[in-house]
Design a protein around this motif. Structure first.
Motif, PDB file in Angstrom:
ATOM      1  N   ALA A  37     -60.825 -15.758  48.608  1.00 20.13           N
ATOM      2  CA  ALA A  37     -61.050 -17.482  48.627  1.00 20.13           C
ATOM      3  C   ALA A  37     -60.994 -17.750  50.040  1.00 20.13           C
ATOM      4  CB  ALA A  37     -60.133 -17.923  47.591  1.00 20.13           C
ATOM      5  N   PRO A  38     -61.394 -19.041  50.466  1.00 24.53           N
ATOM      6  CA  PRO A  38     -61.234 -19.694  51.455  1.00 24.53           C
ATOM      7  C   PRO A  38     -59.747 -19.986  51.850  1.00 24.53           C
ATOM      8  CG  PRO A  38     -62.968 -20.572  50.608  1.00 24.53           C
ATOM      9  CD  PRO A  38     -62.578 -19.858  49.622  1.00 24.53           C
ATOM     10  N   VAL A  39     -59.300 -19.716  53.084  1.00 21.73           N
ATOM     11  CA  VAL A  39     -57.934 -19.998  53.270  1.00 21.73           C
ATOM     12  C   VAL A  39     -57.797 -21.207  54.316  1.00 21.73           C
ATOM     13  CG1 VAL A  39     -56.743 -17.775  52.929  1.00 21.73           C
ATOM     14  CG2 VAL A  39     -57.732 -18.142  55.045  1.00 21.73           C
ATOM     15  N   ILE A  40     -58.978 -21.490  55.113  1.00 23.09           N
ATOM     16  CA  ILE A  40     -59.018 -22.418  55.971  1.00 23.09           C
ATOM     17  C   ILE A  40     -60.449 -22.988  55.643  1.00 23.09           C
ATOM     18  CG2 ILE A  40     -59.384 -23.225  58.581  1.00 23.09           C
ATOM     19  CD1 ILE A  40     -57.729 -20.631  59.006  1.00 23.09           C
ATOM     20  N   VAL A  41     -60.474 -24.494  55.460  1.00 27.25           N
ATOM     21  CA  VAL A  41     -61.753 -25.217  55.277  1.00 27.25           C
ATOM     22  C   VAL A  41     -61.619 -26.354  56.397  1.00 27.25           C
ATOM     23  CG1 VAL A  41     -63.167 -26.340  53.738  1.00 27.25           C
ATOM     24  CG2 VAL A  41     -62.025 -24.508  53.042  1.00 27.25           C
ATOM     25  N   PHE A  42     -62.812 -26.642  56.952  1.00 31.17           N
ATOM     26  CA  PHE A  42     -62.772 -27.853  58.030  1.00 31.17           C
ATOM     27  C   PHE A  42     -64.161 -28.611  57.559  1.00 31.17           C
ATOM     28  CE2 PHE A  42     -64.184 -29.127  62.215  1.00 31.17           C
ATOM     29  CZ  PHE A  42     -63.107 -30.315  62.483  1.00 31.17           C
ATOM     30  N   LEU A  85     -55.057 -16.583  64.344  1.00 31.84           N
ATOM     31  CA  LEU A  85     -55.568 -17.910  64.249  1.00 31.84           C
ATOM     32  C   LEU A  85     -54.504 -18.688  63.412  1.00 31.84           C
ATOM     33  CD1 LEU A  85     -57.576 -20.148  64.501  1.00 31.84           C
ATOM     34  CD2 LEU A  85     -58.831 -19.380  62.560  1.00 31.84           C
ATOM     35  N   LEU A  86     -54.291 -18.097  62.295  1.00 29.48           N
ATOM     36  CA  LEU A  86     -53.294 -18.849  61.449  1.00 29.48           C
ATOM     37  C   LEU A  86     -51.883 -19.160  62.003  1.00 29.48           C
ATOM     38  CD1 LEU A  86     -54.008 -17.112  57.942  1.00 29.48           C
ATOM     39  CD2 LEU A  86     -54.281 -19.731  58.651  1.00 29.48           C
ATOM     40  N   ALA A  87     -51.372 -18.160  63.020  1.00 30.40           N
ATOM     41  CA  ALA A  87     -50.338 -18.187  63.754  1.00 30.40           C
ATOM     42  C   ALA A  87     -50.523 -19.327  64.768  1.00 30.40           C
ATOM     43  CB  ALA A  87     -49.827 -16.788  64.294  1.00 30.40           C
ATOM     44  N   GLU A  88     -51.602 -19.284  65.521  1.00 33.36           N
ATOM     45  CA  GLU A  88     -52.068 -20.381  66.471  1.00 33.36           C
ATOM     46  C   GLU A  88     -51.791 -21.605  65.868  1.00 33.36           C
ATOM     47  OE1 GLU A  88     -55.155 -21.505  69.672  1.00 33.36           O
ATOM     48  OE2 GLU A  88     -55.553 -20.072  68.412  1.00 33.36           O
ATOM     49  N   LEU A  89     -52.539 -21.970  64.772  1.00 33.23           N
ATOM     50  CA  LEU A  89     -52.470 -23.254  64.036  1.00 33.23           C
ATOM     51  C   LEU A  89     -51.017 -23.878  63.851  1.00 33.23           C
ATOM     52  CD1 LEU A  89     -55.620 -22.947  61.646  1.00 33.23           C
ATOM     53  CD2 LEU A  89     -55.476 -23.952  63.985  1.00 33.23           C
ATOM     54  N   THR A 120     -58.020 -28.129  55.415  1.00 35.39           N
ATOM     55  CA  THR A 120     -57.087 -27.529  54.369  1.00 35.39           C
ATOM     56  C   THR A 120     -57.148 -26.285  54.517  1.00 35.39           C
ATOM     57  OG1 THR A 120     -58.928 -29.122  52.762  1.00 35.39           O
ATOM     58  CG2 THR A 120     -57.569 -27.144  51.850  1.00 35.39           C
ATOM     59  N   VAL A 121     -55.799 -26.072  54.259  1.00 35.98           N
ATOM     60  CA  VAL A 121     -55.237 -24.348  54.337  1.00 35.98           C
ATOM     61  C   VAL A 121     -54.614 -24.222  52.959  1.00 35.98           C
ATOM     62  CG1 VAL A 121     -53.636 -23.022  55.718  1.00 35.98           C
ATOM     63  CG2 VAL A 121     -55.105 -24.693  56.842  1.00 35.98           C
ATOM     64  N   ASP A 122     -54.962 -23.159  52.428  1.00 38.97           N
ATOM     65  CA  ASP A 122     -54.646 -22.693  51.284  1.00 38.97           C
ATOM     66  C   ASP A 122     -54.014 -21.390  51.377  1.00 38.97           C
ATOM     67  OD1 ASP A 122     -53.825 -22.776  48.638  1.00 38.97           O
ATOM     68  OD2 ASP A 122     -56.102 -22.792  47.821  1.00 38.97           O
ATOM     69  N   LEU A 123     -52.747 -20.971  51.363  1.00 38.80           N
ATOM     70  CA  LEU A 123     -52.254 -19.827  51.750  1.00 38.80           C
ATOM     71  C   LEU A 123     -51.131 -19.584  50.765  1.00 38.80           C
ATOM     72  CD1 LEU A 123     -51.857 -19.823  55.643  1.00 38.80           C
ATOM     73  CD2 LEU A 123     -53.632 -18.277  54.107  1.00 38.80           C
ATOM     74  N   GLN A 128     -51.983 -27.203  52.609  1.00 38.01           N
ATOM     75  CA  GLN A 128     -52.260 -28.506  53.335  1.00 38.01           C
ATOM     76  C   GLN A 128     -53.463 -28.825  53.148  1.00 38.01           C
ATOM     77  OE1 GLN A 128     -49.496 -29.788  54.586  1.00 38.01           O
ATOM     78  NE2 GLN A 128     -49.181 -29.032  56.457  1.00 38.01           N
ATOM     79  N   ARG A 129     -53.548 -30.257  52.863  1.00 36.47           N
ATOM     80  CA  ARG A 129     -55.026 -30.993  52.901  1.00 36.47           C
ATOM     81  C   ARG A 129     -54.663 -32.347  53.304  1.00 36.47           C
ATOM     82  NH1 ARG A 129     -58.159 -34.478  49.439  1.00 36.47           N
ATOM     83  NH2 ARG A 129     -60.356 -33.880  49.547  1.00 36.47           N
TER      84      ARG A 129
END
Length: 168
Positions: A37-42, A85-89, A120-123, A128-129
């Motif tokens: 599933a998407p973990v990052i949506v922009f 990327l997630l660590a950078e965010l 949106t980040v879903d982990l 986060q939205r």
């Protein structure tokens, strides 16, 4: 396109090396085999709610999908690149942002004709939205707002991925 994505991944690795330790929270990927599933949506829209397809969607397996004017384009990043990327965010302050802090920073000011940016980040352990209407102008109006500055930095980072894929 592949060379642009490799350069992008190298930039992420360099940024992480310079950034120091990663904050806990929004940086852990789902275990392999637990879905893609998407973990990052922009998304950036004139509407006040995101719609499908989003401008950028990054799945847990590293599949990046970018909306084009007609259709979409996909690219693949490795799981390590996605984790970077997630660590950078997270280093940019994603896990410290809240919608209420962003709303307070903007003072509910409406930017006429301003598009709304959605992230949106879903982990596991982190959802986060966030959204800001007219984020660039809001930051100009509120230059001392740390939450808005963090949101814009994250938004710029995601826009760099969109640009790399679109031009690939």
């Amino acid at each position: 396109m592949i060379s642009a994505l490799r350069a992008l991944a190298a930039g992420v690795a360099t940024s992480l090396a310079l950034a120091g330790p990663v904050q806990a929270g929004c940086a852990d990927l789902p275990a392999i085999g637990q879905g893609n599933a998407p973990v990052i949506v922009f998304d950036v829209r004139a509407e006040q709610t995101p719609t499908a397809p989003a401008l950028l969607s990054i799945a847990a397996d590293g599949t990046q999908t970018v909306r084009l004017s007609s259709g979409s384009r996909s690219a693949q990043m490795t799981r390590d690149a996605l984790a970077a990327l997630l660590a950078e965010l997270a280093q940019l302050g994603l896990s410290d942002l809240s919608q209420s802090a962003l709303d307070e920073a903007t003072g509910a000011r409406v930017i006429l004709d301003g598009r709304t940016s959605f992230i949106t980040v879903d982990l596991p352990g982190c959802h986060q939205r966030l959204s800001v209407q007219g984020s660039s102008m809001q930051l100009r109006l509120h230059p001392d707002s740390a939450p808005l500055a963090r949101f814009r930095e994250i938004e710029r980072r995601l826009l760099a991925i969109v640009t790399a894929i679109q031009s690939g």
